[in-house]
Motif scaffolding. Structure first.
Motif, PDB file in Angstrom:
ATOM      1  N   PHE A 172      -7.757   0.083 -10.759  1.00  0.00           N
ATOM      2  CA  PHE A 172      -8.453   0.451  -9.533  1.00  0.00           C
ATOM      3  C   PHE A 172      -7.576   1.342  -8.666  1.00  0.00           C
ATOM      4  N   PHE A 173      -8.144   2.477  -8.227  1.00  0.00           N
ATOM      5  CA  PHE A 173      -7.596   3.243  -7.110  1.00  0.00           C
ATOM      6  C   PHE A 173      -8.448   2.886  -5.895  1.00  0.00           C
ATOM      7  N   ARG A 174      -7.934   2.075  -5.006  1.00  0.00           N
ATOM      8  CA  ARG A 174      -8.702   1.672  -3.819  1.00  0.00           C
ATOM      9  C   ARG A 174      -8.102   2.353  -2.594  1.00  0.00           C
ATOM     10  N   PHE A 175      -8.827   3.320  -2.059  1.00  0.00           N
ATOM     11  CA  PHE A 175      -8.364   4.050  -0.876  1.00  0.00           C
ATOM     12  C   PHE A 175      -8.913   3.359   0.369  1.00  0.00           C
ATOM     13  N   SER A 210      -6.747   1.890   7.004  1.00  0.00           N
ATOM     14  CA  SER A 210      -5.892   0.782   7.436  1.00  0.00           C
ATOM     15  C   SER A 210      -6.360   0.151   8.740  1.00  0.00           C
ATOM     16  N   ALA A 211      -7.108   0.904   9.572  1.00  0.00           N
ATOM     17  CA  ALA A 211      -7.565   0.360  10.854  1.00  0.00           C
ATOM     18  C   ALA A 211      -8.763  -0.554  10.691  1.00  0.00           C
ATOM     19  N   SER A 212      -9.701  -0.184   9.811  1.00  0.00           N
ATOM     20  CA  SER A 212     -10.947  -0.950   9.695  1.00  0.00           C
ATOM     21  C   SER A 212     -11.050  -1.773   8.420  1.00  0.00           C
ATOM     22  N   SER A 213     -10.134  -1.554   7.462  1.00  0.00           N
ATOM     23  CA  SER A 213     -10.166  -2.192   6.136  1.00  0.00           C
ATOM     24  C   SER A 213     -11.333  -1.707   5.273  1.00  0.00           C
ATOM     25  N   ALA A 214     -12.051  -0.682   5.727  1.00  0.00           N
ATOM     26  CA  ALA A 214     -13.070  -0.071   4.871  1.00  0.00           C
ATOM     27  C   ALA A 214     -12.365   0.587   3.689  1.00  0.00           C
ATOM     28  N   TYR A 215     -13.034   0.614   2.540  1.00  0.00           N
ATOM     29  CA  TYR A 215     -12.371   1.196   1.367  1.00  0.00           C
ATOM     30  C   TYR A 215     -13.356   1.926   0.474  1.00  0.00           C
ATOM     31  N   THR A 216     -12.779   2.790  -0.392  1.00  0.00           N
ATOM     32  CA  THR A 216     -13.533   3.522  -1.395  1.00  0.00           C
ATOM     33  C   THR A 216     -12.774   3.444  -2.708  1.00  0.00           C
ATOM     34  N   ASP A 217     -13.427   2.959  -3.747  1.00  0.00           N
ATOM     35  CA  ASP A 217     -12.823   2.985  -5.083  1.00  0.00           C
ATOM     36  C   ASP A 217     -13.114   4.343  -5.703  1.00  0.00           C
ATOM     37  N   SER A 218     -12.067   5.058  -6.072  1.00  0.00           N
ATOM     38  CA  SER A 218     -12.214   6.428  -6.552  1.00  0.00           C
ATOM     39  C   SER A 218     -11.541   6.583  -7.905  1.00  0.00           C
ATOM     40  N   THR A 258      -8.513  10.511  -6.158  1.00  0.00           N
ATOM     41  CA  THR A 258      -8.303  11.420  -5.035  1.00  0.00           C
ATOM     42  C   THR A 258      -8.747  10.756  -3.741  1.00  0.00           C
ATOM     43  N   CYS A 259      -7.894  10.842  -2.725  1.00  0.00           N
ATOM     44  CA  CYS A 259      -8.171  10.198  -1.437  1.00  0.00           C
ATOM     45  C   CYS A 259      -9.325  10.899  -0.732  1.00  0.00           C
ATOM     46  N   PRO A 260     -10.384  10.165  -0.393  1.00  0.00           N
ATOM     47  CA  PRO A 260     -11.511  10.767   0.327  1.00  0.00           C
ATOM     48  C   PRO A 260     -11.237  10.852   1.830  1.00  0.00           C
ATOM     49  N   ALA A 261     -12.196  11.387   2.564  1.00  0.00           N
ATOM     50  CA  ALA A 261     -12.061  11.493   4.012  1.00  0.00           C
ATOM     51  C   ALA A 261     -12.011  10.098   4.650  1.00  0.00           C
ATOM     52  N   ASP A 262     -11.323  10.007   5.773  1.00  0.00           N
ATOM     53  CA  ASP A 262     -11.250   8.777   6.568  1.00  0.00           C
ATOM     54  C   ASP A 262     -10.536   7.633   5.855  1.00  0.00           C
ATOM     55  N   ARG A 263      -9.633   7.947   4.939  1.00  0.00           N
ATOM     56  CA  ARG A 263      -8.811   6.939   4.279  1.00  0.00           C
ATOM     57  C   ARG A 263      -7.346   7.349   4.397  1.00  0.00           C
ATOM     58  N   ASP A 264      -6.457   6.365   4.546  1.00  0.00           N
ATOM     59  CA  ASP A 264      -5.054   6.713   4.782  1.00  0.00           C
ATOM     60  C   ASP A 264      -4.053   5.916   3.948  1.00  0.00           C
ATOM     61  N   THR A 265      -4.524   4.968   3.140  1.00  0.00           N
ATOM     62  CA  THR A 265      -3.624   4.231   2.243  1.00  0.00           C
ATOM     63  C   THR A 265      -4.292   4.023   0.884  1.00  0.00           C
ATOM     64  N   LEU A 266      -3.451   3.801  -0.105  1.00  0.00           N
ATOM     65  CA  LEU A 266      -3.926   3.549  -1.474  1.00  0.00           C
ATOM     66  C   LEU A 266      -3.425   2.196  -1.946  1.00  0.00           C
ATOM     67  N   GLN A 267      -4.337   1.394  -2.466  1.00  0.00           N
ATOM     68  CA  GLN A 267      -3.981   0.176  -3.183  1.00  0.00           C
ATOM     69  C   GLN A 267      -4.243   0.414  -4.667  1.00  0.00           C
ATOM     70  N   LEU A 268      -3.235   0.137  -5.481  1.00  0.00           N
ATOM     71  CA  LEU A 268      -3.339   0.340  -6.925  1.00  0.00           C
ATOM     72  C   LEU A 268      -3.193  -1.015  -7.605  1.00  0.00           C
ATOM     73  N   PHE A 269      -4.190  -1.392  -8.398  1.00  0.00           N
ATOM     74  CA  PHE A 269      -4.077  -2.679  -9.088  1.00  0.00           C
ATOM     75  C   PHE A 269      -4.773  -2.638 -10.442  1.00  0.00           C
ATOM     76  N   VAL A 270      -4.324  -3.532 -11.323  1.00  0.00           N
ATOM     77  CA  VAL A 270      -4.878  -3.656 -12.672  1.00  0.00           C
ATOM     78  C   VAL A 270      -5.418  -5.074 -12.800  1.00  0.00           C
ATOM     79  N   LEU A 271      -6.710  -5.184 -13.175  1.00  0.00           N
ATOM     80  CA  LEU A 271      -7.375  -6.491 -13.146  1.00  0.00           C
ATOM     81  C   LEU A 271      -8.163  -6.747 -14.428  1.00  0.00           C
ATOM     82  N   ASP A 281       0.812  -1.212   0.000  1.00  0.00           N
ATOM     83  CA  ASP A 281       0.000   0.000   0.000  1.00  0.00           C
ATOM     84  C   ASP A 281       0.851   1.270   0.000  1.00  0.00           C
ATOM     85  N   PHE A 282       0.326   2.307  -0.627  1.00  0.00           N
ATOM     86  CA  PHE A 282       0.924   3.641  -0.611  1.00  0.00           C
ATOM     87  C   PHE A 282       0.236   4.466   0.478  1.00  0.00           C
ATOM     88  N   LEU A 283       1.012   5.244   1.225  1.00  0.00           N
ATOM     89  CA  LEU A 283       0.432   6.124   2.222  1.00  0.00           C
ATOM     90  C   LEU A 283      -0.189   7.346   1.539  1.00  0.00           C
TER      91      LEU A 283
END
Length: 291
Positions: free
Chosen positions: A150-153, A156-164, A192-205, A119-121
């Motif tokens: 996919f930009f998946r923000f 890291s504490a809850s594993s909740a995510y937002t695809d942006s 763009t990183c939304p509120a309450d997110r602190d890491t980025l996962q970048l993947f191509v699928l 993950d990217f911070l």
């Protein structure tokens, strides 16, 4: 008549004086508007410099050309990954990375900052730009499915995510578009990183509807944090608009100044004519008195 002519001459002179003042005012407005246009142009140039400086920032992805096959890659859903020298047909350099769509699932590769960190911070409001090239295998079916970024923000504490993904981004290609060994296609997309997110996962699928046994190549990937560049682009766009508006104001002011100058000239001519008539009338009056 002489008194009337004198009055007209005085009135015409007053009009001439007013017109001259208006011309000077219009000239001053034209100078100010031209200065404003130059200032706005300078702001646009400065903002563009910031954009270019940010665009040359460091690529955040390790081994982005896949030349170092000792770098461990994170796979998505256990997709088989292979460093491939595909008959010398990598987009850049000698190697690229290949994944095999061998099940009806989302399959592909994470693009990460290190071999041990997936993950990217990031912080709220951070904007990232991804660019990379994808190509389909020579035996691929084009009957359905697609490949996407996919930009998946993450939190890291809850594993909740937002695809942006920002609008206007090129982040997906259908298999019909990719064809079978039809060449390289470029991804160019933003998130763009939304509120309450602190890491980025970048993947191509490749998606679950992609025909099983298809395979794909990816190469020359690039991830940059471009928050400053995006803000500077907004400033540049505004400055360009301001410069255009100021230039229009300057052009109008110049036209008004020219019109006012013309009116001043006409008024001065009228005043001179009125003075001439006053003199003539005075002469007639003097003759009348003598007679």
């Amino acid at each position: 008549n002489a008194a009337t002519a004198d009055g007209k001459a005085v009135a015409a002179q007053g009009t001439a004086n007013t017109a001259t003042t208006n011309a000077a005012t219009a000239d001053a407005k034209a100078v100010t508007a031209t200065t404003n246009a130059a200032t706005a142009d300078a702001k646009a140039v400065a903002a563009q410099d910031t954009i270019e400086a940010s665009a040359s920032s460091t690529n955040l992805i390790i081994g982005p050309n896949f030349e170092d096959d000792w770098i461990t890659r994170f796979t998505y859903a256990s997709a088989p990954l292979v460093y491939a020298d595909w008959a010398g047909s990598s987009y850049q350099g000698a190697q690229c990375l290949r994944w095999h769509h061998n099940a009806a699932n989302w399959l592909g590769v994470y693009l990460s900052p290190t071999p041990t960190t997936r993950d990217f911070l990031c912080r709220e409001g951070d904007t990232f730009r991804f660019r990379g090239w994808v190509r389909s295998g020579g035996t691929n079916s084009t009957s359905g499915g697609y490949v996407r970024v996919f930009f998946r923000f993450m939190d890291s504490a809850s594993s909740a995510y937002t695809d942006s993904m920002l609008s206007g981004s090129t982040y997906t290609y259908s298999n019909a578009t990719l064809g079978a060994n039809a060449g390289w296609f470029e991804f160019d997309c933003y998130g763009t990183c939304p509120a309450d997110r602190d890491t980025l996962q970048l993947f191509v699928l490749s998606d679950p509807t992609t025909p099983i046994e298809n395979y794909y190549f990816i190469d020359a990937v690039n991830l940059q944090e471009v928050t400053t560049a995006i803000a500077a682009q907004g400033t540049a766009d505004t400055a360009v608009t301001d410069a255009s508006t100021a230039q229009g104001t300057a052009n109008t002011a110049v036209t008004n100044a020219a019109t006012a100058d013309g009116k001043a000239v006409t008024a001065t001519t009228n005043a001179a004519t009125a003075d001439g008539k006053a003199v003539a009338a005075q002469g007639t009056a003097n003759t009348g008195v003598t007679n």
